[in-house]
Every structure is written in structure tokens, then in C-alpha cells.
Design an enzyme around this catalytic site. Structure first.
Site, short mmCIF file in Angstrom:
data_model
loop_
_atom_site.label_atom_id
_atom_site.label_comp_id
_atom_site.label_asym_id
_atom_site.label_seq_id
_atom_site.Cartn_x
_atom_site.Cartn_y
_atom_site.Cartn_z
N ASN A 1 21.20 -42.46 61.93
CA ASN A 1 19.77 -42.76 61.83
C ASN A 1 19.50 -43.97 60.95
O ASN A 1 19.34 -45.07 61.44
CB ASN A 1 19.01 -41.53 61.32
N ASP A 2 19.46 -43.78 59.64
CA ASP A 2 19.10 -44.88 58.74
C ASP A 2 20.05 -46.07 58.86
O ASP A 2 19.63 -47.22 58.72
CB ASP A 2 19.10 -44.38 57.29
N VAL A 3 21.32 -45.81 59.13
CA VAL A 3 22.30 -46.90 59.14
C VAL A 3 22.21 -47.77 60.39
O VAL A 3 22.93 -48.76 60.51
CB VAL A 3 23.74 -46.34 59.01
N ALA B 1 16.43 -41.17 54.37
CA ALA B 1 15.51 -42.05 53.66
C ALA B 1 14.06 -41.67 53.87
O ALA B 1 13.18 -42.13 53.15
CB ALA B 1 15.73 -43.50 54.10
#
Length: 468
Positions: A394-396, A435
Site C-alpha cells: 500500500n504505502d510503498v 500511514a
């Protein structure tokens, strides 16, 4: 003969240290990590045997019993703990290492107290350092374990004047330590310092979100090494000093690498109370917490895109780990390679919940090491990839880290999956990552969402690809 024994012990220590260095070097690559771990383990065995021969051991039987019990517990943990729970186990083992070092320091102080003899000042200082670092490592690791295991919320836990309170605790420990150096026979003060160190460990970790746990685990690993090194000074054992220093240094280096992987400073990780620590927004398949439009596909469409591609980059994330989908991913890659498709894996340095989490999972599934690419090596190749297959990350992979200056993750290095010709994202829904921010990737024109459990969807892709 009496001269030979000390010389043989010191030579054994030299061999053990050499094996530690070689083992650490080999741990730098997934291809040689297993051999590196084995060499370092042999080095530690040599060091333990040499130490038992060097010191005047009162009761070898009790030591043997402790070794047997510890070995049984370690073996059961190694075989029974699932790979998704490996971060928790690593964190807990860090804590036990810190606790052991703190107990060595307490035991050394108690030894002098029992005979009413004033300990040398260097011994007092190193014992207090061992108590501080070991105590913080122990309780901090327990809290990290609880956050990762879901026993307590992964969200940051904060309260007014938290940092001043922590500063007062630390200052109190310093003042008490100075007092102990002057009057070392004050048992209540010493016990109070032990209690303060334990509280400091709790206060150190609770304000950190679950998304930052990889950095915390790495830092606590470094602390456990420093605690061991302090214990080495307490008992005057050079081997323990060197081994602890190696762990401490390697942990700090890894912590710096992890922080760079998130484009954040260590102070920001420790004190910013960043992220939610858990998936936010109860988004359902095909829906979400936003009115933005997404394009969803079924496994048959996804299989056709993958099967007729020339180059595919697979991006694993924590969702793959939770679903235990690594073996299905390897099977999918084998099927695609049988169709002539080039398959590569993109590994982000902070994907998962501990350093190297994705590497460990893929190694368990016997994914060939040459197919694993670090972020810096794979990012220039996304332009040539026909499909980027994102599995639970997701965030990466959030393009907002590049484009949105108002995003909390702006500036964080990401995998450039949006630059591939097409992107398929396997995810249960549109919920946010650690995050706590929405992922712009999901709404790109070239992105297709395959909603469902990573293991189920990958298994369906395998079934569909076999029919091509």
C-alpha cells in the site's frame, strides 16, 4: 598446561569473532544469508564453550539444564511460529536479550552487596548502563510485540506533556545513577532505578505507530547488543563486549537504512506519533472510503493480462504475508515463466513489519534469489514492464509520495509501479495503509483492482493461467 588453557580460550574467541564477521557479511545477501547465519551460530557455540572453560563455574548441571530448556523453547518457536508472526518473535527475542543483560548487571551488583564490599566505580557505571539499556529493551520490545500481535492497538498512544514526562524519568535515572556512584550500597535507590528503566521502555514505544515497528524492532535489536556489550564490561568478558558491539552497530546501520527507506529521520519516527498502525477505513470490495472511481477486474481478465505479457514485476507487501500467499505467488510465477513471461520481484526496504520481511517470506517459498530486486535496482525497469502486480502493498507504492506535497508520506522513496504499462492491485478493499492516507494508485487510469484475499486471488490467477 595451565598456560595453554587461557591461550586456547583466547584463540577460540578469535575464531568466534572471525565467524561473526564472516556471518554478518553473508547476511547482507539473501543468497548467502542462511550460510551466514549458520557460521555465526557456530561462532557463538565456540564462544559459549570457551567461556564455560574460562570461568570458575559453580554448577555445570544447572547450566546444562538451562541450555536444554532454552534450546527446546527456541526449536519450538522456530518450527511453530508462522512467518507472518516472525516480526513479533524477533521483537520478543530482542526483549529477552535485553532482560538477560539487565539481570547480569543486577546480579553483579548483588554480588558485591552480599559481601558488603564496595564495587569499583567502573563496575557500578557499567552495571547501571546495563540496567538502563537492558530494561528499556525488555519492556520496549514487549510493547512492540503487543502492538504487532494485536494485543494492544497499533495506533500511537500519546498524552499531554508526554515528552517532558519522559525527560523527567530519564533525568531521574541520571541523578539516581550519580547517587549510586557515591553511595553504592543503597539498595532501594538501585531497585528504583531498575523500575525507572522498565517504565522508560514502555514510554519509549507506546507513542510509535504500528507502521513504524520495522524501525523500532531494528533499533531495539541494536539496544539489545549494546546491553550485552555493557554486560560484557560488567563481567569482564571480551567476547561478550565484541559480540554486543557487533549487534549494536549492525542494528544502528539497519535502522538508518530503514529511515532512509521512508525518507524520515529517526527522531521523526520516534517522536512524531505517525500513522494509525493499522488499516484504516472499513472499505469493502469494489467500494471504499472515497467517491473516486476505480476499475475492477476478475481473475480471468487478470490472468489474460499476465499470461500475454512479456515482462511482469511482482510487488509483495504485508497483505501477502497476512494471507500466507507466498507459495501461491511462486506457483503463479512458475506458470507465467512456462509461458515465456519474464518475472521479477520488487522489494521495498520497509515492506512488511520487520527489515527483510518480504525476502524471508519469498525465500521460504524458494523464489530464486536472482529474481529479487531492491528498490533502486527495479525502479528504472518499471517503464519496460508490461504489468506490475501489487499483492497487498500500500504505502510503498503510493504515488502521492512523489506528487502530493501535502501528503504525510511526501518524499518517501516508493516503488514506481504506476510507471508500468498496466498495474494490477490485489487487495481486500480500498482501506488505507499504516500511514493512514489514501492511495492515489488505486484511481489511476492504468490501475485495475482485483478485490479479495491475496491467497485466494493468486490461486484463482494460477488456475486461470493454466487454462491459457
Amino acid at each position: 598446561m595451565t598456560d595453554f588453557i587461557p591461550t586456547g580460550i583466547q584463540l577460540s574467541y578469535l575464531v568466534a569473532v572471525s565467524l561473526f564477521f564472516v556471518g554478518l557479511k553473508k547476511l547482507g545477501s539473501p543468497a548467502t544469508a542462511r550460510n551466514g547465519n549458520l557460521l555465526a551460530s557456530v561462532g557463538m557455540l565456540i564462544a559459549i564453550v570457551a567461556t564455560l572453560l574460562e570461568k570458575e563455574v559453580i554448577n555445570y548441571e544447572m547450566i546444562l539444564v538451562a541450555i536444554v530448556i532454552g534450546s527446546i523453547i527456541g526449536a519450538i518457536a522456530a518450527y511453530k511460529v508462522e512467518m507472518t508472526a516472525m516480526p513479533q518473535m524477533v521483537g520478543l527475542f530482542n526483549g529477552l536479550g535485553g532482560a538477560a543483560s539487565a539481570m547480569v548487571a543486577v546480579g553483579e551488583f548483588w554480588k558485591y552487596l552480599a559481601v558488603a564490599q564496595s564495587p569499583p566505580l567502573p563496575t557500578t557505571i557499567t552495571a547501571l548502563l546495563g540496567v538502563l539499556i537492558g530494561g528499556v529493551t525488555f519492556t520496549g520490545s514487549v510493547i512492540a510485540f503487543a502492538k504487532l500481535q494485536g494485543i494492544m492497538s497499533g495506533s500511537p498512544i500519546t498524552f499531554p506533556l508526554q515528552q517532558p514526562f519522559n525527560a523527567i524519568l530519564f533525568g531521574g535515572f541520571i541523578v539516581g545513577s550519580v547517587y549510586m556512584c557515591v553511595t553504592p550500597f543503597n539498595l532501594p535507590v538501585f531497585l528504583a532505578l531498575v523500575g525507572v528503566s522498565l517504565v522508560l521502555g514502555v514510554m519509549f514505544v507506546i507513542p510509535i505507530g504500528g507502521g513504524d515497528m520495522p524501525v523500532v524492532i531494528s533499533l531495539l535489536n541494536s539496544f539489545s547488543g549494546l546491553a550485552a556489550s555493557a554486560a560484557g564490561f560488567v563481567v569482564m568478558n571480551n567476547m561478550l563486549i565484541i559480540a554486543g558491539a557487533l549487534v549494536g552497530a549492525s542494528g544502528i546501520i539497519l535502522t538508518v537504512i530503514m529511515c532512509k527507506g521512508m525518507n524520515r529521520s529517526l527522531t521523526n519516527v520516534l517522536f512524531a506519533a505517525f500513522g494509525t498502525g493499522e488499516s484504516g477505513g472499513a472499505a469493502v470490495a469494489g467500494g471504499g472510503t472515497t467517491d473516486k472511481a476505480v476499475r475492477s477486474i476478475d481473475p480471468e481478465e487478470g490472468a489474460m493480462m499476465l499470461g500475454y505479457a512479456r515482462s511482469i514485476v511482482i510487488v509483495p507487501g504485508y497483505g501477502m504475508a497476512v494471507a500466507q500467499a507466498q507459495h501461491s505467488v511462486r506457483e503463479l510465477a512458475d506458470q507465467l515463466e512456462g509461458l515465456g513471461v519474464e518475472v521479477k520481484y520488487a522489494i521495498h526496504p520497509v515492506a512488511g513489519r520487520m527489515p527483510g520481511h518480504m525476502n524471508v517470506l519469498l525465500a521460504e517459498a524458494n523464489v530464486p534469489y536472482p529474481q529479487l530486486y531492491d528498490m533502486d535496482d527495479i525502479n528504472p525497469q518499471f517503464d519496460q514492464a508490461d504489468v506490475a502486480l501489487v499483492i497487498g502493498a500500500n504505502d510503498v507504492v503510493n504515488p502521492a509520495a512523489r506528487a502530493d506535497k501535502n501528503s504525510p508520506i511526501y518524499g518517501m522513496p516508493i516503488l514506481d509501479v504506476d510507471k508500468a504499462k498496466h498495474t494490477i492491485v490485489i487487495k481486500r478493499g480500498l482501506s488505507t495503509g499504516f500511514a493512514g492516507v489514501d492511495n492515489d494508485l488505486f484511481y489511476k487510469d492504468k490501475t485495475m483492482m482485483l478485490f479479495g484475499s491475496a491467497k485466494d486471488m493468486v490461486a484463482k490467477l494460477v488456475s486461470e493461467v493454466k487454462q491459457l
